[in-house]
Scaffold this active site. Structure first.
Site, mmCIF file in Angstrom:
data_model
loop_
_atom_site.group_PDB
_atom_site.id
_atom_site.type_symbol
_atom_site.label_atom_id
_atom_site.label_comp_id
_atom_site.label_asym_id
_atom_site.label_seq_id
_atom_site.Cartn_x
_atom_site.Cartn_y
_atom_site.Cartn_z
ATOM 1 N N LYS A 73 7.829 4.528 13.735
ATOM 2 C CA LYS A 73 8.351 3.406 12.959
ATOM 3 C C LYS A 73 9.236 3.874 11.800
ATOM 4 C CE LYS A 73 6.757 -0.739 10.512
ATOM 5 N NZ LYS A 73 5.624 -1.329 9.763
ATOM 6 N N GLN A 83 1.702 4.281 1.856
ATOM 7 C CA GLN A 83 1.623 4.353 3.317
ATOM 8 C C GLN A 83 2.677 5.283 3.877
ATOM 9 O OE1 GLN A 83 3.917 0.647 5.094
ATOM 10 N NE2 GLN A 83 2.586 -0.042 3.409
ATOM 11 N N ARG A 97 -2.492 4.150 5.818
ATOM 12 C CA ARG A 97 -2.559 3.794 4.401
ATOM 13 C C ARG A 97 -3.377 4.813 3.609
ATOM 14 N NH1 ARG A 97 -3.095 -0.915 7.379
ATOM 15 N NH2 ARG A 97 -1.457 -2.472 7.003
ATOM 16 N N HIS A 155 4.438 6.091 8.139
ATOM 17 C CA HIS A 155 4.437 5.690 9.547
ATOM 18 C C HIS A 155 4.512 6.950 10.409
ATOM 19 C CE1 HIS A 155 4.962 1.755 7.927
ATOM 20 N NE2 HIS A 155 6.138 2.065 7.411
ATOM 21 N N SER A 196 0.815 -1.213 0.000
ATOM 22 C CA SER A 196 0.000 0.000 0.000
ATOM 23 C C SER A 196 0.850 1.265 0.000
ATOM 24 C CB SER A 196 -0.906 0.016 1.233
ATOM 25 O OG SER A 196 -0.139 -0.023 2.420
ATOM 26 N N HIS A 220 5.507 6.143 1.049
ATOM 27 C CA HIS A 220 6.274 5.153 0.303
ATOM 28 C C HIS A 220 5.401 3.944 -0.001
ATOM 29 C CE1 HIS A 220 6.716 3.981 4.551
ATOM 30 N NE2 HIS A 220 6.827 2.730 4.117
ATOM 31 N N LYS A 264 -7.524 -2.594 2.375
ATOM 32 C CA LYS A 264 -7.641 -2.283 3.799
ATOM 33 C C LYS A 264 -8.080 -0.837 3.994
ATOM 34 C CE LYS A 264 -4.080 -5.608 5.225
ATOM 35 N NZ LYS A 264 -2.777 -5.792 5.915
ATOM 36 N N GLU A 302 12.191 3.287 9.297
ATOM 37 C CA GLU A 302 12.643 1.981 8.826
ATOM 38 C C GLU A 302 13.598 2.128 7.649
ATOM 39 O OE1 GLU A 302 8.997 -0.039 7.929
ATOM 40 O OE2 GLU A 302 8.546 1.215 6.209
#
Length: 581
Positions: free
Chosen positions: A280, A255, A444, A257, A253, A425, A450, A282
């Site tokens: 988050k 999205q 998302r 964070h 997706s 991203h 979702k 990453e």
């Protein structure tokens, strides 16, 4: 002797950590005494102020060996074992157990300590546990453990790769001849998407305990053995990071964070959607060729797409296009740059469903049509090809328009993409190692069936155009590539490469644990004299400050995550919780 020791060391009972003495009792056969025992006793002493060691007596040692004859042949008398243990600097006193069964329950009752500490994979016997419960003695298990082998948690999301093509399946051994899974589907039909290594509640690893005991949930193991993580992490008894391997066949997706402040707010308001209160950030290290969308394109590039793609221009609208043109001027301020990107992206993401569907159908026709003479510019040609791929995967989805807003990234093995908090991203294809702060929060905005939290996404994003954020690894020393960034507090990742026949000693973190796995090759690692075989898919967790000798039988590749040194110093160091009065 036990009664005298109790009178000597006891004080009014109070929790360890308070000002009065905290008495720890440890026990064992110590037949013979070895380094693992010493490590266990040192960690037991660290848990309090006074350490009393109970040494199993000769009757117990003979029963464990099977006979008196066996004990006389290879055993060491209890009086000698007591003297050896007593000679250790960390031991305040050592006595022989008075018990006649395999436990030290009677001796424990006589001593009545604050804490009963067990080492390695040992646990209190039922009798010992009963005494501890009756007398209010706290039990700690797993002291002295320096390394755990882990069984990671496998996720079978629909965007994952088929078993035969998946790095996740290869690492778990699932690409061997198929077996039926618990769902009843034969494993070739289940996509292999993610391999989770760590203690996140949504997919914790299992710890393979020393001595062949049944695997334990890593969360439980760390709660019982917090000293394994080092002083700074022992109070919370949690890993600050997660390590994953992803195998991506279908796009994930669109999205982002949230940062810590927003994560806490979202978790408080909708804990069913946002499972924790952590941020988050990453990184994604490519294991194979890897494609992604990440970060906003430069404003001039985006404006070129608006001028070349009428369907995009229709959703952006005249007002937001004008804001983009202002932002493209050389004299534009930072605020104008931010406002131009935000107005354009939000105009598209907030468009009515009917308008989005209508423009997508026209866009699909345009992307599939033959290119004009001379062809499209390279970036537009790639965008159109990606639009058609995403149409096959998702149909009429608002996220497809993000192709024009976000940087399209193609990476080779070893290259690293960085996703700071609040950065949009989407992973498109490939196999990667992913490391992140320990969170599963995702906001998302498209390319998914979702829940899409469009309003939260639009308001949280960092609207800054330019090249996609990446990390160039630092060659720390021969065979070691370090993926780190000054803004990443919770983790860094080392890619270790050892040629065949080479053995080297490493301590990945002096103050915290190190979590890793073998990617390719074969070899072994040795911790305190104990040797464990290393091959593709072996996952390990090293305790804080543990030295490990890693040797390669054939060229060996491992990825190891740990906290960077600056994590353990203010203002990053975890703050101890105030004691309850």
């Amino acid at each position: 002797q036990a009664t005298r020791l109790r009178a000597r060391f006891r004080r009014p009972r109070s929790p360890c950590g308070a000002m009065s003495k905290c008495v720890i009792v440890a026990s064992g056969y110590f037949n013979p005494l070895h380094y693992g025992h010493v490590s266990y006793l040192q960690k037991a002493k660290d848990a309090g102020s006074t350490l009393i060691v109970v040494v199993n007596n000769d009757r117990q040692a003979a029963a464990k060996l099977g006979s008196e004859e066996a004990f006389k042949a290879i055993g060491q008398p209890a009086r000698d074992r007591v003297r050896l243990v007593r000679s250790l600097a960390c031991v305040d006193a050592a006595i022989e157990a008075v018990d006649e069964d395999e436990s030290v329950a009677m001796t424990l009752r006589m001593l009545h300590p604050d804490v009963f500490a067990n080492g390695g994979g040992q646990h209190a016997t039922p009798k010992e546990a009963e005494v501890c419960a009756e007398l209010g003695i706290r039990m700690i298990d797993g002291l002295g453990i320096e390394m755990l082998l882990l069984k990671p948690f496998t996720q079978h999301y629909e965007w994952g790769k088929a078993k035969s093509d998946s790095a996740v399946a290869a690492l778990t051994g699932a690409n061997m001849p198929s077996t039926s899974g618990p769902s009843g589907l034969r494993s070739p039909q289940r996509p292999y998407a993610e391999l989770w290594m760590g203690d996140h509640p949504s997919g914790p690893s299992k710890a393979m305990m020393p001595g062949g005991a049944d695997p334990h949930c890593l969360i439980t193991t760390l709660k019982k053995s917090p000293s394994f993580l080092g002083e700074a992490l022992a109070e919370d008894a949690q890993l600050p990071f997660m390590l994953k391997v992803l195998s991506i066949q279908k796009a994930l997706s669109i999205q982002a964070h949230p940062d810590k402040e927003l994560a806490a707010k979202l978790h408080a308001e909708r804990p069913d959607v946002y499972k924790d209160a952590n941020h988050k950030p990453e990184i994604a290290i490519a294991l194979t060729e890897f494609e992604a969308l990440c970060g906003f394109r430069s404003i001039p590039e985006l404006l070129g797409f608006v001028d070349a793609v009428p369907e995009l221009a229709a959703l952006v609208g005249a007002e937001a296009t004008a804001a983009l043109r202002e932002a493209a001027e050389p004299s534009a301020s930072e605020e104008q740059l931010r406002r131009g990107l935000k107005e354009a992206y939000c105009a598209v993401m907030r468009s009515a469903d009917e308008a989005v569907s209508a423009q997508l159908r026209l866009l699909f026709e345009r992307a599939a049509a033959p290119a004009p003479e001379g062809g499209h510019p390279d970036n537009l040609a790639k965008a159109f090809r990606l639009v058609l791929r995403l149409q096959e995967q998702f149909g009429e989805d608002i996220g497809i328009f993000s192709v024009f807003f976000l940087n399209y990234v193609e990476m080779n093995a070893g290259e690293c993409l960085y996703m700071p908090q609040n950065t949009p991203h989407a992973y498109l294809s490939g196999d990667i190692v992913e490391c992140m702060a320990c969170s599963d929060n995702v906001v998302r905005g498209g390319l998914t069936p979702k829940f899409k939290d469009i309003e939260v996404l639009c308001e949280m994003l960092v609207y800054q155009g330019g090249a996609p954020p990446t990390i160039v690894p630092e060659r720390a020393e021969a065979g070691m590539l370090l993926y780190a960034h000054k803004q990443l507090n919770e983790f860094q990742v080392t890619h270790l490469t050892l040629p065949a026949g080479v053995t080297r000693r490493f301590c990945f973190s002096g103050q915290g644990p190190a979590l890793g796995f073998a990617w390719k090759g074969a070899g072994s690692f040795k911790v305190s004299g104990e040797v464990t075989e290393l091959s593709s898919g072996v996952v390990f967790l090293l305790g804080a400050g543990v030295d490990v000798d890693i040797g390669a039988e054939e060229e060996l590749h491992c990825f190891v995550a740990c906290c960077p040194p600056h994590y353990f110093y203010p203002p990053n160091r975890p703050q101890k919780k105030p004691s309850k009065q």
